[in-house]
Motif scaffolding. Structure first.
Motif, PDB file in Angstrom:
ATOM      1  N   ILE A  11      -7.914  37.361  -3.129  1.00 61.62           N
ATOM      2  CA  ILE A  11      -7.572  36.377  -2.088  1.00 61.62           C
ATOM      3  C   ILE A  11      -7.569  37.045  -0.714  1.00 61.62           C
ATOM      4  CG2 ILE A  11      -5.725  34.900  -1.198  1.00 61.62           C
ATOM      5  CD1 ILE A  11      -5.065  34.213  -4.124  1.00 61.62           C
ATOM      6  N   ALA A  12      -6.998  38.238  -0.621  1.00 60.62           N
ATOM      7  CA  ALA A  12      -6.976  38.955   0.657  1.00 60.62           C
ATOM      8  C   ALA A  12      -8.401  39.273   1.121  1.00 60.62           C
ATOM      9  CB  ALA A  12      -6.162  40.230   0.532  1.00 60.62           C
ATOM     10  N   GLY A  13      -9.267  39.632   0.195  1.00 58.14           N
ATOM     11  CA  GLY A  13     -10.660  39.916   0.542  1.00 58.14           C
ATOM     12  C   GLY A  13     -11.380  38.683   1.055  1.00 58.14           C
ATOM     13  N   ALA A  18     -13.641  35.666   5.559  1.00 57.81           N
ATOM     14  CA  ALA A  18     -13.703  34.395   6.287  1.00 57.81           C
ATOM     15  C   ALA A  18     -13.334  34.588   7.758  1.00 57.81           C
ATOM     16  CB  ALA A  18     -12.774  33.372   5.643  1.00 57.81           C
ATOM     17  N   ARG A  19     -12.347  35.406   8.038  1.00 54.92           N
ATOM     18  CA  ARG A  19     -11.957  35.666   9.430  1.00 54.92           C
ATOM     19  C   ARG A  19     -13.063  36.379  10.187  1.00 54.92           C
ATOM     20  NH1 ARG A  19      -5.619  37.550   9.380  1.00 54.92           N
ATOM     21  NH2 ARG A  19      -4.760  35.513   8.789  1.00 54.92           N
ATOM     22  N   ARG A  26     -17.843  32.828  16.769  1.00 52.67           N
ATOM     23  CA  ARG A  26     -17.324  32.617  18.128  1.00 52.67           C
ATOM     24  C   ARG A  26     -18.044  33.492  19.127  1.00 52.67           C
ATOM     25  NH1 ARG A  26     -11.266  33.094  16.672  1.00 52.67           N
ATOM     26  NH2 ARG A  26     -10.969  31.159  15.550  1.00 52.67           N
ATOM     27  N   VAL A  27     -18.297  34.751  18.764  1.00 50.09           N
ATOM     28  CA  VAL A  27     -18.974  35.675  19.670  1.00 50.09           C
ATOM     29  C   VAL A  27     -20.392  35.192  19.937  1.00 50.09           C
ATOM     30  CG1 VAL A  27     -19.903  38.016  19.863  1.00 50.09           C
ATOM     31  CG2 VAL A  27     -17.566  37.666  19.081  1.00 50.09           C
ATOM     32  N   GLU A  28     -21.102  34.755  18.904  1.00 47.16           N
ATOM     33  CA  GLU A  28     -22.462  34.264  19.080  1.00 47.16           C
ATOM     34  C   GLU A  28     -22.488  33.002  19.922  1.00 47.16           C
ATOM     35  OE1 GLU A  28     -24.027  33.864  15.185  1.00 47.16           O
ATOM     36  OE2 GLU A  28     -24.242  36.022  14.891  1.00 47.16           O
ATOM     37  N   ALA A  29     -21.496  32.145  19.773  1.00 47.88           N
ATOM     38  CA  ALA A  29     -21.437  30.921  20.568  1.00 47.88           C
ATOM     39  C   ALA A  29     -21.157  31.233  22.029  1.00 47.88           C
ATOM     40  CB  ALA A  29     -20.383  29.975  20.015  1.00 47.88           C
ATOM     41  N   SER A  30     -20.368  32.256  22.300  1.00 47.89           N
ATOM     42  CA  SER A  30     -20.044  32.584  23.682  1.00 47.89           C
ATOM     43  C   SER A  30     -21.190  33.292  24.382  1.00 47.89           C
ATOM     44  CB  SER A  30     -18.785  33.449  23.744  1.00 47.89           C
ATOM     45  OG  SER A  30     -19.031  34.720  23.181  1.00 47.89           O
TER      46      SER A  30
END
Length: 71
Positions: A11-13, A18-19, A26-30
């Motif tokens: 679950i932690a993996g 996912a994060r 987000r970086v690609e969108a910015s």
């Protein structure tokens, strides 16, 4: 007990992966440009997108003033 530890690690993996994927999105969108370059119409002074401006030897004109007679 070992199954719970393994389940917790899985679950932690999944949460970690996912994060990372969400952060990368987000970086690609910015990185996409938010604004287009603009030029100023020589007739009315309005700023219009450079790709929509009509360029001639004297400068730039918007589509409305390109139809009007110059003079």
């Amino acid at each position: 007990m070992a199954r719970l530890i393994i389940l917790g690690l899985v679950i932690a993996g999944v949460v970690f992966i996912a994060r990372r994927l969400r952060q990368r999105a987000r970086v690609e969108a910015s990185e996409t440009p938010r604004f287009t370059s603009t030029v100023r119409c020589d007739e009315c002074g309005a700023y219009i997108a450079a790709d929509r401006a009509i360029t001639d030897g004297d400068g730039h004109r918007c589509a409305e003033h390109d139809r009007a007679p110059r003079g």
